[in-house]
Design an enzyme around this catalytic site. Sequence first.
Site, short mmCIF file in Angstrom:
data_model
loop_
_atom_site.label_atom_id
_atom_site.label_comp_id
_atom_site.label_asym_id
_atom_site.label_seq_id
_atom_site.Cartn_x
_atom_site.Cartn_y
_atom_site.Cartn_z
NE ARG A 91 -3.12 0.40 3.22
CZ ARG A 91 -3.40 0.23 4.53
NH1 ARG A 91 -2.78 0.94 5.42
NH2 ARG A 91 -4.44 -0.57 4.74
CE1 TYR A 92 0.77 4.26 4.32
CE2 TYR A 92 0.91 1.97 5.08
CZ TYR A 92 0.20 3.30 5.39
OH TYR A 92 -0.84 3.55 6.20
NE ARG A 95 5.11 1.98 5.86
CZ ARG A 95 4.92 3.17 5.62
NH1 ARG A 95 5.26 3.87 4.69
NH2 ARG A 95 3.89 3.82 6.25
CB CYS A 104 -3.01 -16.04 15.32
SG CYS A 104 -2.99 -14.82 14.15
CB CYS A 108 -7.68 -10.90 18.65
SG CYS A 108 -5.75 -11.21 19.37
CB CYS A 111 -8.76 -10.26 14.75
SG CYS A 111 -7.20 -10.32 13.19
NE ARG A 113 -3.66 -8.65 7.90
CZ ARG A 113 -2.89 -8.18 8.40
NH1 ARG A 113 -2.65 -9.08 9.54
NH2 ARG A 113 -2.22 -7.34 8.01
CG ASP A 272 -8.72 -1.65 11.82
OD1 ASP A 272 -8.60 -0.37 11.44
OD2 ASP A 272 -7.81 -2.38 11.95
CG ASP A 309 -5.42 1.45 8.55
OD1 ASP A 309 -5.42 2.00 7.39
OD2 ASP A 309 -4.46 0.48 8.85
CE LYS A 316 -1.36 0.44 10.33
NZ LYS A 316 -1.03 0.04 9.14
C1 LIG Z 1 -0.14 -0.89 8.87
C2 LIG Z 1 0.51 -1.33 7.36
C3 LIG Z 1 1.58 -0.78 7.12
C4 LIG Z 1 2.58 -0.23 8.19
O1 LIG Z 1 2.46 1.05 8.41
P1 LIG Z 1 3.38 1.78 9.52
O2 LIG Z 1 2.68 3.28 9.72
O3 LIG Z 1 4.65 1.95 8.79
O4 LIG Z 1 3.44 1.08 10.58
C5 LIG Z 1 2.21 -1.14 5.83
N1 LIG Z 1 1.45 -1.78 5.18
C6 LIG Z 1 0.22 -1.86 5.13
C7 LIG Z 1 -0.62 -2.59 4.04
C8 LIG Z 1 -0.44 -1.71 6.39
O5 LIG Z 1 -1.69 -1.94 6.82
S1 SF4 Z 2 -4.82 -9.41 16.13
FE1 SF4 Z 2 -5.58 -11.09 14.33
S2 SF4 Z 2 -3.69 -11.29 13.35
FE2 SF4 Z 2 -2.80 -10.36 15.28
S3 SF4 Z 2 -2.57 -12.15 16.68
FE3 SF4 Z 2 -4.88 -11.42 17.07
S4 SF4 Z 2 -5.97 -12.74 15.41
FE4 SF4 Z 2 -3.97 -13.01 14.83
#
Ligand SMILES: *Cc1c(COP(=O)(O)O)cnc(C)c1O
Ligand code: SF4
Length: 347
Positions: A91-92, A95, A104, A108, A111, A113, A272, A309, A316
Amino acid sequence: MTVEEKGIRSLDDLVGAGFVASPTPALRAVVERYPVSITTAMARLIDPADPADPIAAQFVPTEHEAEERSEERADPIGDAAHSPIPGLVHRYPDRVLLSLLHACPVYCRFCFRRGRVGPSGGVLSPDGLEKALAYIRDHHEIWEVVFSGGDPFVLSPRRLAEVVRPLNAMDHVKILRFHTRVPVVDPARVTNELVAAIKGRAPVYVLLHCNHPRELTAEARAACARLIDGGVTMLSQSVLLKGVNDTPETLEALMRAFVETRIVPHYLHHGDLALGTSHFRLPLARAQALLKTLRGRVSGLCQPTYVLDIPGGYGKVPVGPTFAKAKDDGWSLQGFKGDVRFYKDCL
Ligand SMILES: *Cc1c(COP(=O)(O)O)cnc(C)c1O
Ligand code: SF4
């Protein structure tokens, strides 16, 4: 062996441990949809007699998870739109997120995801991993690789080394970052072999996901010390959660516990819009007010950045409390005790 000693992976285990009194059909439906796992270390921290236990609230499923708001989404932060190939989210520009597995050690309940993590998700295949590494090798703008959920520290040191070694051979990859809950929820997994496996040319940052000061047990702190003494830099990552850490006292204790463990407080996340998680979220104004209480009262080392986010994949952004308001001819600034002073640029 008690249920807590084996870890908890099913509704029957939850009942056996006394964490769930009566498994209703609605709760069964929740558990069929979203996996359950509570490690021994976390199960031991739960007081089944406390209906407001902050550890239980994070890991024990409830019927509230069946309540969905129309704003909630299966992919709240738009990962899919930015995934060039399976396992990567880019996305960025500088990184990339690399998900090696979906599993996991704990699941959680909040979560973001939650629809994608689970024990049956499997690991990125050797071919899939090759393709992901090739993408990173070809994209010279990638400065940092972020290993993210599933939890990368569930992998064996040997498997981790197989990924870390080729990344360390790519000159443009300067930083490796691991997002994990393992040092807290399964501290025995943080062995010296694991630390050795992730170390290499690139500096290693570990972002610990931890939401309540009680999670930082003596064993968890020792696991973090093994990482830090091994040359890893540790930062914190928490989610502001109703019923878990939404008081000034708990947030203060959490941030102090991080700093005492040599972990630098980094991000505190606004919840989220994951499906069935509204019972965990707080109004943004309440979150800002909570964060404001930390300023001045607690060391500057203990101040996380509050981030949200933006739904849909816009990234974010910091949305914490503001102490400065623009005026026509200057600024109105609020001190930590609430005093408001006028400030004018003097150039
Ligand atoms: C959160 C996230 C990151 C990391 O973002 P930082 O602000 O650098 O912690 C990078 N890529 C994606 C897709 C993310 O959701
Ligand atoms: S927040 Fe989601 S990805 Fe992170 S440890 Fe918990 S269940 Fe796993």
